[in-house]
Write an enzyme that holds these catalytic residues in place. Structure first.
Site, short mmCIF file in Angstrom:
data_model
loop_
_atom_site.label_atom_id
_atom_site.label_comp_id
_atom_site.label_asym_id
_atom_site.label_seq_id
_atom_site.Cartn_x
_atom_site.Cartn_y
_atom_site.Cartn_z
N ARG A 1 -17.93 -13.61 0.43
CA ARG A 1 -19.21 -12.89 0.36
C ARG A 1 -19.75 -12.82 -1.07
O ARG A 1 -20.29 -11.79 -1.51
CB ARG A 1 -19.08 -11.47 0.92
CG ARG A 1 -18.66 -11.40 2.36
CD ARG A 1 -19.69 -12.03 3.31
NE ARG A 1 -19.04 -12.28 4.58
CZ ARG A 1 -18.43 -13.42 4.88
NH1 ARG A 1 -18.46 -14.45 4.05
NH2 ARG A 1 -17.82 -13.58 6.02
C1 LIG Z 1 -26.33 -7.22 13.02
C2 LIG Z 1 -25.95 -7.90 11.73
C3 LIG Z 1 -24.88 -8.79 11.71
C4 LIG Z 1 -24.49 -9.42 10.52
N1 LIG Z 1 -23.41 -10.29 10.55
C5 LIG Z 1 -23.04 -10.88 9.39
C6 LIG Z 1 -21.93 -11.79 9.38
O1 LIG Z 1 -21.29 -12.06 10.40
N2 LIG Z 1 -21.61 -12.38 8.20
C7 LIG Z 1 -22.31 -12.14 7.05
O2 LIG Z 1 -21.97 -12.71 6.00
N3 LIG Z 1 -23.36 -11.29 7.04
C8 LIG Z 1 -23.74 -10.67 8.17
N4 LIG Z 1 -24.79 -9.80 8.15
C9 LIG Z 1 -25.45 -9.48 6.88
C10 LIG Z 1 -26.70 -10.32 6.57
O3 LIG Z 1 -27.24 -10.86 7.74
C11 LIG Z 1 -26.40 -11.45 5.59
O4 LIG Z 1 -25.84 -10.93 4.40
C12 LIG Z 1 -27.67 -12.27 5.28
O5 LIG Z 1 -27.27 -13.44 4.64
C13 LIG Z 1 -28.64 -11.52 4.38
O6 LIG Z 1 -29.81 -12.30 4.28
P1 LIG Z 1 -31.24 -11.63 4.12
O7 LIG Z 1 -32.23 -12.74 4.02
O8 LIG Z 1 -31.49 -10.64 5.18
O9 LIG Z 1 -31.07 -10.93 2.71
P2 LIG Z 1 -31.68 -9.54 2.23
O10 LIG Z 1 -30.99 -8.44 2.95
O11 LIG Z 1 -33.16 -9.56 2.27
O12 LIG Z 1 -31.22 -9.55 0.70
C14 LIG Z 1 -29.87 -9.47 0.36
C15 LIG Z 1 -29.71 -9.82 -1.13
O13 LIG Z 1 -30.06 -11.20 -1.31
C16 LIG Z 1 -31.10 -11.30 -2.29
N5 LIG Z 1 -31.99 -12.41 -1.88
C17 LIG Z 1 -32.49 -12.66 -0.65
N6 LIG Z 1 -33.24 -13.78 -0.67
C18 LIG Z 1 -33.22 -14.23 -1.95
C19 LIG Z 1 -33.81 -15.35 -2.63
N7 LIG Z 1 -34.57 -16.26 -1.99
N8 LIG Z 1 -33.59 -15.49 -3.95
C20 LIG Z 1 -32.83 -14.59 -4.63
N9 LIG Z 1 -32.23 -13.52 -4.05
C21 LIG Z 1 -32.42 -13.35 -2.73
C22 LIG Z 1 -31.83 -9.97 -2.26
O14 LIG Z 1 -32.49 -9.73 -3.49
C23 LIG Z 1 -30.67 -9.02 -2.03
O15 LIG Z 1 -30.00 -8.75 -3.23
C24 LIG Z 1 -25.20 -9.16 9.33
C25 LIG Z 1 -26.30 -8.29 9.36
C26 LIG Z 1 -26.67 -7.65 10.55
C27 LIG Z 1 -27.85 -6.73 10.55
#
Ligand SMILES: Cc1cc2nc3c(=O)[nH]c(=O)nc-3n(C[C@H](O)[C@H](O)[C@H](O)COP(=O)(O)OP(=O)(O)OC[C@H]3O[C@@H](n4cnc5c(N)ncnc54)[C@H](O)[C@@H]3O)c2cc1C
Length: 293
Positions: free
Chosen positions: A170
């Site tokens: 992670r």
């Molecule tokens: C129901 C559920 C299940 C999940 N299951 C998993 C799982 O099995 N495994 C797992 O690893 N995660 C899981 N997650 C967590 C999440 O989905 C991941 O961490 C996902 O990759 C986050 O992406 P996001 O675009 O939503 O990021 P955000 O939540 O929008 O941002 C997270 C971080 O990334 C940064 N960021 C986002 N995009 C960029 C960009 N283009 N450039 C620079 N920085 C950026 C943001 O600034 C922030 O610091 C789950 C979440 C939920 C709600």
């Protein structure tokens, strides 16, 4: 809007961030920007650097808790088609940072390419997934990365090659302000068997995670590969524990659910409670997996 007057076509003031996150909690962004192309993004970042405004990038908001008071500075939401392109050429796949993982996985599966299906059921975008090396039992996104195109701290486009990248549990060393896009190398495979694998992973995830509730992903990282945060929280007797409207999920104790009326402060208090109990009972210092803004 003073400092950002020149960008008023794609910047709003005091817009709530709650609807843009999976927790659906928290206050507004001082400024919320939705640049429509790379020029607008780089122009905005240059202005923020010269005026001292802080910037944050918002992806799908699935790994994020915004505090009730909101955030100062500029939140940049990459949602425009300029950051959402997907192209498949042989076994190489190009994806913009704003591409949501689910349609990307479906498209690569349909193109007869295997690999990304291990991310089935993970919400969010390519950018967010790269930042934290999202993944599960089968592996993580980093293992398929050929290169990542970023905007560096001077606002210049750079390509980070596989050899420069370190992906851990992670985590990644991708600490540039903006991730713009990535190239992935996938394996040719019969589309039907990739889709079957996606369905298998989806069934397991659905059974284990509180889909259908307001929550982010898992709150804490596992302290070691052998010691799961979920088990530590369960064994601390905290399943179902509540602070205000925030509740430790019954289905998976490393998730916090926001019930009706919950605030971000409730979630933060519950996080403290969990940390204190796990420290007291097991001596582990739980590290946050979610980002808190
Ligand atoms: C129901 C559920 C299940 C999940 N299951 C998993 C799982 O099995 N495994 C797992 O690893 N995660 C899981 N997650 C967590 C999440 O989905 C991941 O961490 C996902 O990759 C986050 O992406 P996001 O675009 O939503 O990021 P955000 O939540 O929008 O941002 C997270 C971080 O990334 C940064 N960021 C986002 N995009 C960029 C960009 N283009 N450039 C620079 N920085 C950026 C943001 O600034 C922030 O610091 C789950 C979440 C939920 C709600």
């Amino acid at each position: 809007m003073h400092r950002l007057d020149a960008f008023r076509e794609f910047v709003t003031e005091s817009e709530s961030l709650a609807p843009l996150t999976w927790f659906r909690l928290g206050g507004p962004a001082e400024y919320l920007a939705r640049p429509r192309n790379l020029d607008e993004l780089t122009g905005l970042l240059a202005c923020c650097r010269s005026t001292g405004l802080s910037t944050r990038i918002l992806g799908g908001g699935s790994n994020l808790l915004v505090r009730d008071e909101g955030v100062t500075g500029v939140v940049i939401q990459l949602e425009s088609p300029a950051f959402s392109d997907v192209a498949v050429e042989g076994r190489r796949v190009h994806a913009g940072a704003a591409v949501p993982l689910t349609p990307l996985i479906s498209q690569t599966a349909r193109s007869g390419l295997a690999g990304l299906e291990i991310l089935t059921g993970i919400p969010g975008t390519v950018g967010g997934a790269l930042r934290c090396n999202a993944g599960g039992r089968g592996g993580a996104i980093g293992q398929f990365v050929h290169s990542v195109t970023v905007l560096d701290s001077r606002g210049e486009v750079q390509v980070r090659d596989r050899d420069d990248l370190i992906f851990g549990y992670r985590s990644s060393n991708l600490d540039d302000p903006v991730l713009l896009s990535a190239e992935f190398d996938l394996q040719p495979e019969d589309p039907k068997s990739v889709v079957k694998q996606m369905m298998r992973i989806w069934i397991v995830k659905k059974e284990n995670q509180p889909y259908g509730h307001q929550s982010s992903g898992t709150i804490f990282k596992d302290p070691t590969p052998e010691v799961s945060a979920r088990v530590l929280i369960e064994q601390s007797g905290l399943k179902g524990a509540r602070e205000g409207g925030a509740e430790v999920s019954d289905r998976h104790a490393n998730y916090i659910i926001a019930q009706a009326g919950a605030t971000a402060a409730d979630v933060l208090r519950l996080i403290d409670l969990i940390r204190n109990q796990v420290r007291l009972q097991f001596g582990y210092e739980l590290e946050l997996q979610i980002q808190i803004w």
